[in-house]
Design a protein around this motif. Sequence first.
Motif, PDB file in Angstrom:
ATOM      1  N   ALA A  61       0.510   5.852  12.536  1.00 36.48           N
ATOM      2  CA  ALA A  61       0.177   4.435  12.684  1.00 36.48           C
ATOM      3  C   ALA A  61      -0.989   4.041  11.779  1.00 36.48           C
ATOM      4  O   ALA A  61      -0.977   2.971  11.157  1.00 36.48           O
ATOM      5  CB  ALA A  61      -0.166   4.125  14.142  1.00 36.48           C
ATOM      6  N   ALA A  62      -1.996   4.909  11.701  1.00 31.79           N
ATOM      7  CA  ALA A  62      -3.154   4.614  10.856  1.00 31.79           C
ATOM      8  C   ALA A  62      -2.781   4.639   9.378  1.00 31.79           C
ATOM      9  O   ALA A  62      -3.187   3.756   8.606  1.00 31.79           O
ATOM     10  CB  ALA A  62      -4.265   5.618  11.136  1.00 31.79           C
ATOM     11  N   VAL A  63      -2.006   5.631   8.971  1.00 24.43           N
ATOM     12  CA  VAL A  63      -1.586   5.729   7.571  1.00 24.43           C
ATOM     13  C   VAL A  63      -0.695   4.548   7.204  1.00 24.43           C
ATOM     14  O   VAL A  63      -0.811   3.970   6.114  1.00 24.43           O
ATOM     15  CB  VAL A  63      -0.870   7.079   7.328  1.00 24.43           C
ATOM     16  CG1 VAL A  63      -0.190   7.084   5.963  1.00 24.43           C
ATOM     17  CG2 VAL A  63      -1.864   8.228   7.438  1.00 24.43           C
ATOM     18  N   ARG A  67      -0.814   1.729   4.081  1.00 28.67           N
ATOM     19  CA  ARG A  67       0.317   1.623   3.161  1.00 28.67           C
ATOM     20  C   ARG A  67       0.967   0.241   3.207  1.00 28.67           C
ATOM     21  O   ARG A  67       1.353  -0.302   2.172  1.00 28.67           O
ATOM     22  CB  ARG A  67       1.335   2.709   3.490  1.00 28.67           C
ATOM     23  CG  ARG A  67       0.855   4.107   3.127  1.00 28.67           C
ATOM     24  CD  ARG A  67       1.830   5.174   3.577  1.00 28.67           C
ATOM     25  NE  ARG A  67       1.409   6.505   3.111  1.00 28.67           N
ATOM     26  CZ  ARG A  67       1.885   7.642   3.598  1.00 28.67           C
ATOM     27  NH1 ARG A  67       2.810   7.622   4.567  1.00 28.67           N
ATOM     28  NH2 ARG A  67       1.438   8.801   3.142  1.00 28.67           N
ATOM     29  N   SER A  68       1.066  -0.328   4.392  1.00 31.33           N
ATOM     30  CA  SER A  68       1.700  -1.642   4.518  1.00 31.33           C
ATOM     31  C   SER A  68       0.871  -2.733   3.859  1.00 31.33           C
ATOM     32  O   SER A  68       1.399  -3.793   3.499  1.00 31.33           O
ATOM     33  CB  SER A  68       1.928  -1.973   5.995  1.00 31.33           C
ATOM     34  OG  SER A  68       0.698  -2.139   6.687  1.00 31.33           O
ATOM     35  N   ARG A  69      -0.418  -2.488   3.688  1.00 30.05           N
ATOM     36  CA  ARG A  69      -1.306  -3.459   3.054  1.00 30.05           C
ATOM     37  C   ARG A  69      -1.609  -3.115   1.602  1.00 30.05           C
ATOM     38  O   ARG A  69      -2.366  -3.822   0.937  1.00 30.05           O
ATOM     39  CB  ARG A  69      -2.621  -3.559   3.857  1.00 30.05           C
ATOM     40  CG  ARG A  69      -2.435  -4.258   5.192  1.00 30.05           C
ATOM     41  CD  ARG A  69      -3.574  -3.981   6.150  1.00 30.05           C
ATOM     42  NE  ARG A  69      -3.424  -4.742   7.386  1.00 30.05           N
ATOM     43  CZ  ARG A  69      -2.561  -4.435   8.353  1.00 30.05           C
ATOM     44  NH1 ARG A  69      -1.774  -3.374   8.221  1.00 30.05           N
ATOM     45  NH2 ARG A  69      -2.465  -5.181   9.442  1.00 30.05           N
ATOM     46  N   GLY A  70      -1.040  -2.027   1.110  1.00 34.83           N
ATOM     47  CA  GLY A  70      -1.257  -1.634  -0.275  1.00 34.83           C
ATOM     48  C   GLY A  70      -2.681  -1.235  -0.574  1.00 34.83           C
ATOM     49  O   GLY A  70      -3.177  -1.443  -1.687  1.00 34.83           O
ATOM     50  N   LEU A  71      -3.362  -0.622   0.412  1.00 38.05           N
ATOM     51  CA  LEU A  71      -4.772  -0.261   0.255  1.00 38.05           C
ATOM     52  C   LEU A  71      -4.929   1.221  -0.053  1.00 38.05           C
ATOM     53  O   LEU A  71      -4.315   2.068   0.602  1.00 38.05           O
ATOM     54  CB  LEU A  71      -5.541  -0.576   1.543  1.00 38.05           C
ATOM     55  CG  LEU A  71      -5.590  -2.041   1.983  1.00 38.05           C
ATOM     56  CD1 LEU A  71      -6.234  -2.152   3.358  1.00 38.05           C
ATOM     57  CD2 LEU A  71      -6.348  -2.883   0.961  1.00 38.05           C
ATOM     58  N   TYR A  73      -6.894   4.645   0.312  1.00 36.34           N
ATOM     59  CA  TYR A  73      -7.635   5.180   1.447  1.00 36.34           C
ATOM     60  C   TYR A  73      -7.734   6.693   1.298  1.00 36.34           C
ATOM     61  O   TYR A  73      -7.068   7.303   0.454  1.00 36.34           O
ATOM     62  CB  TYR A  73      -6.918   4.848   2.765  1.00 36.34           C
ATOM     63  CG  TYR A  73      -5.608   5.584   2.922  1.00 36.34           C
ATOM     64  CD1 TYR A  73      -5.521   6.751   3.671  1.00 36.34           C
ATOM     65  CD2 TYR A  73      -4.455   5.131   2.284  1.00 36.34           C
ATOM     66  CE1 TYR A  73      -4.319   7.445   3.785  1.00 36.34           C
ATOM     67  CE2 TYR A  73      -3.253   5.811   2.389  1.00 36.34           C
ATOM     68  CZ  TYR A  73      -3.188   6.964   3.137  1.00 36.34           C
ATOM     69  OH  TYR A  73      -2.015   7.656   3.236  1.00 36.34           O
ATOM     70  N   CYS A  74      -8.568   7.297   2.105  1.00 36.48           N
ATOM     71  CA  CYS A  74      -8.620   8.752   2.156  1.00 36.48           C
ATOM     72  C   CYS A  74      -8.847   9.180   3.606  1.00 36.48           C
ATOM     73  O   CYS A  74      -9.334   8.400   4.427  1.00 36.48           O
ATOM     74  CB  CYS A  74      -9.700   9.326   1.245  1.00 36.48           C
ATOM     75  SG  CYS A  74     -11.377   8.844   1.690  1.00 36.48           S
ATOM     76  N   ILE A  75      -8.458  10.406   3.905  1.00 34.69           N
ATOM     77  CA  ILE A  75      -8.607  10.975   5.234  1.00 34.69           C
ATOM     78  C   ILE A  75      -9.605  12.123   5.160  1.00 34.69           C
ATOM     79  O   ILE A  75      -9.501  12.982   4.280  1.00 34.69           O
ATOM     80  CB  ILE A  75      -7.253  11.510   5.753  1.00 34.69           C
ATOM     81  CG1 ILE A  75      -6.218  10.385   5.819  1.00 34.69           C
ATOM     82  CG2 ILE A  75      -7.423  12.174   7.124  1.00 34.69           C
ATOM     83  CD1 ILE A  75      -4.807  10.866   6.104  1.00 34.69           C
TER      84      ILE A  75
END
Length: 255
Positions: A61-63, A67-71, A73-75
Amino acid sequence: MIDTIDENFNRHARQVPERTPGMIVNELPGLTYVDSGLSCDTFNILHISNGSALSAATLEAAVTYYRSRGLDYCIWIGREQLTAEVGGFLQQAGVSRQNEEVGMILDLGDYAIRRHPDHRNVRIADQPDRIADYARVLAHNWTPPDQNVVRFYARTAPVYLASDSDIRLLVYYQEGKPVATLELFPSDAETVGIYGFATLQDFRGRGIGSTLFTFALNYARSAGYRRVILQASEDGLGIYKKYGFKAVTTYYEYA
């Protein structure tokens, strides 16, 4: 001590965005993730703080949010949280390990104040133009310089400048030019973390970094903090050990 480092890292990722209009911090069981409003993995951090509370669905859900916002990110996850099960969740989410850093801690009771005449070149960024100087130097960690870093600090400057803020952004000036930065971020009355430690390429090898670093350690001790934490790359391990820092854990970055 590991919990202390992890808590400081988590607070550092979320505290300023929580107080900045337009930025979002989401908390799910086992993790926290930040949407800075910028497509920049420097600030869009997903931190897995409790592997035993994490599920594959929660991580997905977090990933998916990013992805749905085209941002970008890193974990980030500490060694103690990276169980075989959590490793499987990361694999299912389609991310892979990109980097690792060593979590280190210094007991300031073992640190002796070090004086240097060039400490006078360090300024606390206590006004907008100095925060802008801090941001421009830090942006040069990337080639070309990452303008998202400049935008982030322009948007968050009111948080750093608030009267109740105890975060200290430090800037080293060489003949009036900002050339190095370091952030002191406290997570409690006894613990302060070091972040944003950078020197412009053309000014490295002159002792500027070590001068700024000892200024920061002196400041932390004088301010009453008992311990300093940081995350070190392999190249920086030997340097930090000379100041008394001890390695206690490893952090892994996925993207």
